[in-house]
Design an enzyme around this catalytic site. Structure first.
Site, mmCIF file in Angstrom:
data_model
loop_
_atom_site.group_PDB
_atom_site.id
_atom_site.type_symbol
_atom_site.label_atom_id
_atom_site.label_comp_id
_atom_site.label_asym_id
_atom_site.label_seq_id
_atom_site.Cartn_x
_atom_site.Cartn_y
_atom_site.Cartn_z
ATOM 1 N N ASP A 183 0.812 -1.223 0.000
ATOM 2 C CA ASP A 183 0.000 0.000 0.000
ATOM 3 C C ASP A 183 0.846 1.275 0.000
ATOM 4 O OD1 ASP A 183 0.856 -0.581 2.592
ATOM 5 O OD2 ASP A 183 -1.140 -1.149 3.273
ATOM 6 N N ASN B 64 -7.900 -4.117 13.883
ATOM 7 C CA ASN B 64 -9.264 -4.398 13.410
ATOM 8 C C ASN B 64 -9.299 -5.538 12.386
ATOM 9 O OD1 ASN B 64 -8.178 -3.239 11.147
ATOM 10 N ND2 ASN B 64 -9.646 -1.545 10.988
ATOM 11 N N HIS C 130 -7.429 -5.772 9.619
ATOM 12 C CA HIS C 130 -7.118 -5.465 8.213
ATOM 13 C C HIS C 130 -5.784 -6.084 7.789
ATOM 14 C CE1 HIS C 130 -5.087 -1.349 9.332
ATOM 15 N NE2 HIS C 130 -4.171 -2.257 9.188
ATOM 16 N N GLU D 8 -9.752 -2.674 4.868
ATOM 17 C CA GLU D 8 -10.444 -2.468 6.138
ATOM 18 C C GLU D 8 -11.664 -3.392 6.210
ATOM 19 O OE1 GLU D 8 -8.821 -0.943 8.196
ATOM 20 O OE2 GLU D 8 -8.476 1.169 7.844
HETATM 21 C C1 F6R Z 1 1.291 -1.834 6.108
HETATM 22 C C2 F6R Z 1 -0.013 -2.470 6.103
HETATM 23 C C3 F6R Z 1 -0.845 -2.631 7.341
HETATM 24 C C4 F6R Z 1 -0.031 -2.996 8.571
HETATM 25 C C5 F6R Z 1 -0.939 -3.088 9.808
HETATM 26 C C6 F6R Z 1 -0.157 -3.361 11.067
HETATM 27 O O1 F6R Z 1 1.845 -1.785 4.822
HETATM 28 O O2 F6R Z 1 -0.441 -2.832 5.077
HETATM 29 O O3 F6R Z 1 -1.815 -3.624 7.111
HETATM 30 O O4 F6R Z 1 0.617 -4.219 8.369
HETATM 31 O O5 F6R Z 1 -1.649 -1.893 9.958
HETATM 32 O O6 F6R Z 1 0.655 -2.263 11.343
HETATM 33 P P1 F6R Z 1 1.728 -2.310 12.512
HETATM 34 O O7 F6R Z 1 2.753 -3.294 12.117
HETATM 35 O O8 F6R Z 1 2.275 -0.905 12.562
HETATM 36 O O9 F6R Z 1 0.998 -2.696 13.744
#
Ligand code: F6R
Length: 265
Positions: free
Chosen positions: A67, A137, A139, A144
Site C-alpha cells: 500500500d 481491526n 485489516h 479495512e
Molecule cells: C502496512 C499495512 C498494514 C499494517 C498493519 C499493522 O503496509 O499494510 O496492514 O501491516 O496496519 O501495522 P503495525 O505493524 O504498525 O501494527
C-alpha cells in the site's frame, strides 16, 4: 494455515527473515510482497544485517508493496516509499527500478492506477512471498473491515481506528492522509506464499478472529484461511487469545523435522 508461536518479537522477525532469505537465495527471480508499519521493521533490520554480514544478494529481487498513501510525494517523510527506502532499499543492493508501490496522485485515476499496478505484478510473474502485518481491526494491507474478498488494488478510505492507531507516527498538527491505495484481498491471495507476522497484546483479538473465527468481511485477514500456503508467525502475546496454542506448539516441533530435511518451501 501454519501457525508458529514464538517467545518474542525478535524470534518472530528472525523466523520471518529465514523465509525471505530462503526465497531470495533459491529463486532465480524472486518477487517479494512487502509491508510497512512497526511489525516488519525488525525483519528488515535482519535482512540488512544478512546482506552486510553474509552477502545475501538482493540484486535480482523485485518487490511490490501492499500500500501507499493517496496523493503523497515519494520523498515525503510519511510516504511508504520513504519508509521502505530508509528501512530496506537504501541498505541492500536492490535495484530501485525493481521496487514498486501502488501510487496514486490527485490528478490520477485510482482505478487506472490500480489496474497498472496489478499488470506490473502479473508481468513480474506474480508474487512469490507476500509479507503481511495485521491491523487491530483485522485489516491486511489497507483492506479495512467490509472489504470484499474479491477486491484488487484500489483506493480505500481508512477507518477511524486505523487512523487513530497510525496517528502515533505523525507529529501534532501534521497532515495525516485518510485514503490509501492498497492491494486487494484477492491480490494478496494470489501470492504463492503469504507470511503474516503479529506481535503484542493489541493484536490478540484480531489474530484469534483471523485463525479461529468465521470467514468474514468483518475480519479481512480471515480470508487467509482460504490460502494454500499461509504462514502466521506470532509472539506469545499476539497468540494469547488462541484456544489451540498447545496444538500449534506441538505441530511446529513436528514441522521443524520436515523443514530441516526438505527446506522451508
Ligand atoms: C502496512 C499495512 C498494514 C499494517 C498493519 C499493522 O503496509 O499494510 O496492514 O501491516 O496496519 O501495522 P503495525 O505493524 O504498525 O501494527
Amino acid at each position: 494455515m501454519q501457525v508458529i508461536i514464538l517467545e518474542n518479537p525478535d524470534e518472530v522477525a528472525e523466523h520471518a527473515s529465514q523465509w525471505v532469505i530462503e526465497f531470495i537465495s533459491k529463486k532465480a527471480k524472486p518477487v517479494l510482497g512487502l509491508a510497512t508499519g512497526s511489525t516488519p521493521i525488525n525483519l528488515y533490520k535482519k535482512l540488512v544485517k544478512s546482506h552486510q554480514e553474509f552477502d545475501i544478494d538482493f540484486s535480482h529481487v523485485t518487490t511490490f508493496n501492499l500500500d501507499e498513501y493517496h496523493n503523497i510525494n515519494a520523498n515525503n517523510e510519511q510516504s511508504y516509499r520513504t519508509f521502505m527506502t530508509k528501512n530496506l532499499f537504501d541498505k541492500v543492493n536492490i535495484n530501485d527500478k525493481n521496487t514498486h508501490l501502488p501510487t496514486c496522485h490527485q490528478d490520477e485515476n485510482p482505478r487506472q492506477q490500480g489496474f497498472v499496478f496489478e499488470e506490473k505484478i502479473k508481468k513480474a510473474g506474480g508474487i512469490d512471498l507476500q509479507i503481511l502485518g495485521i491491523g487491530a481491526n483485522g485489516h491486511i494491507g489497507f483492506n479495512e473491515p467490509s472489504s470484499s474478498f474479491a477486491s484488487r488494488t484500489r483506493l480505500k478510505t481508512l477507518t477511524k481506528q486505523t487512523l487513530e492507531d497510525n496517528s502515533r507516527l505523525f507529529k501534532t498538527g501534521e497532515y495525516q492522509p485518510t485514503m490509501a491505495m492498497t492491494m486487494g484481498i484477492s491480490t494478496i491471495l494470489d501470492a504463492q506464499y503469504v507470511l503474516l507476522m503479529a506481535t503484542g497484546k493489541n493484536k490478540a483479538n484480531a489474530v484469534n478472529e483471523m485463525i479461529s473465527g468465521p470467514l468474514s468481511a468483518k475480519c479481512p485477514a480471515s480470508a487467509l484461511q482460504l490460502h494454500e500456503h499461509a504462514i502466521v508467525i506470532l509472539d506469545k502475546e499476539a497468540a494469547s487469545k488462541l484456544p489451540d496454542q498447545d496444538y500449534y506448539l506441538w505441530a511446529n516441533t513436528e514441522h521443524q523435522k520436515i523443514n530441516q530435511a526438505y527446506g522451508l518451501f
